[in-house]
Design a protein around this motif. Structure first.
Motif, PDB file in Angstrom:
ATOM      1  N   LEU A   9       2.909   6.603  -2.890  1.00 34.31           N
ATOM      2  CA  LEU A   9       3.243   5.442  -2.059  1.00 34.31           C
ATOM      3  C   LEU A   9       2.321   4.265  -2.337  1.00 34.31           C
ATOM      4  O   LEU A   9       2.761   3.114  -2.411  1.00 34.31           O
ATOM      5  CB  LEU A   9       3.200   5.825  -0.582  1.00 34.31           C
ATOM      6  N   CYS A  10       1.034   4.538  -2.523  1.00 31.70           N
ATOM      7  CA  CYS A  10       0.083   3.465  -2.815  1.00 31.70           C
ATOM      8  C   CYS A  10       0.364   2.841  -4.173  1.00 31.70           C
ATOM      9  O   CYS A  10       0.299   1.620  -4.338  1.00 31.70           O
ATOM     10  CB  CYS A  10      -1.349   3.994  -2.764  1.00 31.70           C
ATOM     11  N   SER A  11       0.711   3.656  -5.145  1.00 32.45           N
ATOM     12  CA  SER A  11       1.006   3.109  -6.471  1.00 32.45           C
ATOM     13  C   SER A  11       2.286   2.280  -6.445  1.00 32.45           C
ATOM     14  O   SER A  11       2.374   1.243  -7.102  1.00 32.45           O
ATOM     15  CB  SER A  11       1.093   4.231  -7.506  1.00 32.45           C
ATOM     16  N   LEU A  12       3.292   2.698  -5.679  1.00 36.68           N
ATOM     17  CA  LEU A  12       4.504   1.894  -5.542  1.00 36.68           C
ATOM     18  C   LEU A  12       4.216   0.561  -4.858  1.00 36.68           C
ATOM     19  O   LEU A  12       4.772  -0.479  -5.226  1.00 36.68           O
ATOM     20  CB  LEU A  12       5.564   2.667  -4.756  1.00 36.68           C
ATOM     21  N   LEU A  17       3.672  -5.341  -5.238  1.00 33.94           N
ATOM     22  CA  LEU A  17       2.872  -6.544  -4.980  1.00 33.94           C
ATOM     23  C   LEU A  17       2.552  -7.290  -6.256  1.00 33.94           C
ATOM     24  O   LEU A  17       2.576  -8.518  -6.297  1.00 33.94           O
ATOM     25  CB  LEU A  17       1.584  -6.173  -4.241  1.00 33.94           C
ATOM     26  N   THR A  18       2.254  -6.596  -7.325  1.00 35.89           N
ATOM     27  CA  THR A  18       1.909  -7.272  -8.573  1.00 35.89           C
ATOM     28  C   THR A  18       3.138  -7.828  -9.270  1.00 35.89           C
ATOM     29  O   THR A  18       3.053  -8.825  -9.962  1.00 35.89           O
ATOM     30  CB  THR A  18       1.154  -6.319  -9.531  1.00 35.89           C
TER      31      THR A  18
END
Length: 94
Positions: A9-12, A17-18
């Motif tokens: 989830l954090c990587s998604l 965002l980027t």
């Protein structure tokens, strides 16, 4: 297992965002038609109701308003409640 789910989830979130930050704000074609003037939006969103869609309670309330005016009441008897109310009081409020 929970750690793996949190990591995914954090990587998604980082990818999302980027990816938005890489495009300049003025060149984003998805947001060109996002905002419209209030008058244009109200004509698109507001749908006029057909006369057959009014409930009996709504028709009765229109009839009570129209009965207070003798000319409207006469027109109501000859042309119908919808035509009389619209002629004397404007568009139907519901």
């Amino acid at each position: 297992m929970k750690t793996l789910a949190v990591l995914v989830l954090c990587s998604l979130a980082v990818i999302c965002l980027t990816s938005d930050a890489s495009q300049p704000a003025g060149d984003n074609p998805a947001q060109e038609g996002l905002f419209v003037e209030q008058e244009q939006a109200s004509t698109v969103v507001r749908q006029k109701r057909a006369a057959g869609e009014l409930t009996l309670f709504q028709l009765e309330s229109l009839r009570e308003v129209c009965e207070a005016n003798l000319a409207c009441e006469h027109m109501m008897d000859t042309n119908g409640i919808i035509a009389a109310y619209t002629a004397y009081y404007g568009p139907i409020p519901y």
